[in-house]
Write a protein that holds these residues in place. Sequence first.
Motif, PDB file in Angstrom:
ATOM      1  N   ALA A   2       0.833  -1.202   0.000  1.00  0.00           N
ATOM      2  CA  ALA A   2       0.000   0.000   0.000  1.00  0.00           C
ATOM      3  C   ALA A   2       0.873   1.259   0.000  1.00  0.00           C
ATOM      4  O   ALA A   2       0.579   2.232  -0.704  1.00  0.00           O
ATOM      5  CB  ALA A   2      -0.930  -0.014   1.196  1.00  0.00           C
ATOM      6  N   ASN A   3       1.942   1.252   0.802  1.00  0.00           N
ATOM      7  CA  ASN A   3       2.850   2.407   0.844  1.00  0.00           C
ATOM      8  C   ASN A   3       3.551   2.600  -0.501  1.00  0.00           C
ATOM      9  O   ASN A   3       3.735   3.734  -0.970  1.00  0.00           O
ATOM     10  CB  ASN A   3       3.887   2.227   1.952  1.00  0.00           C
ATOM     11  CG  ASN A   3       3.268   2.306   3.333  1.00  0.00           C
ATOM     12  OD1 ASN A   3       2.237   2.955   3.512  1.00  0.00           O
ATOM     13  ND2 ASN A   3       3.873   1.656   4.312  1.00  0.00           N
ATOM     14  N   LYS A   6       1.100   4.067  -2.952  1.00  0.00           N
ATOM     15  CA  LYS A   6       0.847   5.480  -2.665  1.00  0.00           C
ATOM     16  C   LYS A   6       1.996   6.346  -3.170  1.00  0.00           C
ATOM     17  O   LYS A   6       1.775   7.424  -3.759  1.00  0.00           O
ATOM     18  CB  LYS A   6       0.663   5.673  -1.151  1.00  0.00           C
ATOM     19  CG  LYS A   6       0.177   7.070  -0.758  1.00  0.00           C
ATOM     20  CD  LYS A   6      -1.229   7.305  -1.279  1.00  0.00           C
ATOM     21  CE  LYS A   6      -1.747   8.653  -0.805  1.00  0.00           C
ATOM     22  NZ  LYS A   6      -3.113   8.933  -1.362  1.00  0.00           N
ATOM     23  N   ARG A   7       3.216   5.891  -2.970  1.00  0.00           N
ATOM     24  CA  ARG A   7       4.391   6.646  -3.426  1.00  0.00           C
ATOM     25  C   ARG A   7       4.430   6.729  -4.950  1.00  0.00           C
ATOM     26  O   ARG A   7       4.712   7.795  -5.520  1.00  0.00           O
ATOM     27  CB  ARG A   7       5.665   6.001  -2.888  1.00  0.00           C
ATOM     28  CG  ARG A   7       6.918   6.834  -3.159  1.00  0.00           C
ATOM     29  CD  ARG A   7       8.103   6.361  -2.342  1.00  0.00           C
ATOM     30  NE  ARG A   7       8.604   5.069  -2.775  1.00  0.00           N
ATOM     31  CZ  ARG A   7       8.467   3.949  -2.093  1.00  0.00           C
ATOM     32  NH1 ARG A   7       7.827   3.959  -0.926  1.00  0.00           N
ATOM     33  NH2 ARG A   7       8.974   2.803  -2.536  1.00  0.00           N
ATOM     34  N   HIS A  45      11.250  -0.365  -5.185  1.00  0.00           N
ATOM     35  CA  HIS A  45      11.621  -1.073  -3.951  1.00  0.00           C
ATOM     36  C   HIS A  45      12.577  -2.204  -4.321  1.00  0.00           C
ATOM     37  O   HIS A  45      12.312  -2.968  -5.252  1.00  0.00           O
ATOM     38  CB  HIS A  45      10.375  -1.620  -3.251  1.00  0.00           C
ATOM     39  CG  HIS A  45      10.625  -2.019  -1.825  1.00  0.00           C
ATOM     40  ND1 HIS A  45      11.332  -3.158  -1.473  1.00  0.00           N
ATOM     41  CD2 HIS A  45      10.272  -1.421  -0.654  1.00  0.00           C
ATOM     42  CE1 HIS A  45      11.389  -3.252  -0.157  1.00  0.00           C
ATOM     43  NE2 HIS A  45      10.746  -2.211   0.365  1.00  0.00           N
TER      44      HIS A  45
END
Length: 345
Positions: A2-3, A6-7, A45
């Motif tokens: 989710a993070n 969002k980014r 990531h």
Amino acid sequence: MANLEKRLENNKQLPEVWWRYVDDVFSIVKKHLLPEILNNINNAHKNIEFTCEIEQNNQLPFLDILIVKQESTLSFEIYRKPTHTQRTIPNSSNHSHQHKIASFNHMIHRMQTLPLSETGKTKELNYIFETAQLNGYTKQTIQQIINKKTQQQYRRSLTTLTQTEPTLKRIIVNYNNDTKKLRPILRKFGFELVFTSKANQLQTLLGSTKDPLDNLTKSGVYKITCNHCDKIYIGQTKRTLNTRFKEHITEVSKAHKDTDKGLIHHFKSKVAEHIFNEGHFLNTSNIKLLRHITNPWKLDVAESLEIYKQNNEKLLNKDQGNGYTWLFKFLPNTHKTLHNTQNTN
């Protein structure tokens, strides 16, 4: 995830259509932008890497759904892998009826609840009837399931004030002719028999192929009995019984060494203290596993329960253990008396 999403969204690197279920994502992007988008999300990531599957012949499988692109709209059908077979529990098998039709319940429920196109529903219905025929079921049996589920959906859609059936207490039993006859009778009293065929499975009949573990290699609650005076000790261990017993014996050796040096040994083990003071001798034949427990959170209560069941006059334990509760007093007294009687014989 989710993070990360969002980014990517804040950086305008996420496609406009991005629907995710756990780690599977359905997305609509322009073909010439796909390499760039895939590169952006893979660089977001270091431990997350995406791969992509592109539509073929205007079709794309996503989870259990086959998404079909038709000009400006999308239609849906049930997707099955090419290796999928139509084998279910055959009607001739000695299983309970609810087990045999479970797969058809699932297929019909999925057909009725997913937003399939009319073509998709027709294909799925024909597939279900064909699968039923291959496994020895009649078309009437499948139609009854469809009618039942249709009525259930209709009742739910009427109102929330529709009377609901009372919750039944479920009991797991082996499937046979006797339990089959008992099911409708017990249902009137609020009990639902849930059938299992585990007792008839080949694995159960043949047993485990592994060698049984010696009790000395297990953990749990144990009892040590002294052959010289019948004193007993109840203890617990997260490690093996053999390891714990050696610790009791090792402390006796430490006590002798301290005594030889003129020191007073402070015993941490009641078993070691008894051996040292009385001059008795114990070996691994004196230890018995009472409860095989692998969950450490259950050890305290199990130990205290076993202490409570013993004759206090013979106990080396000086307390009731960390898991003692006043609820033990409600246990039948006959159980404690019988247990003490067995220990004295």
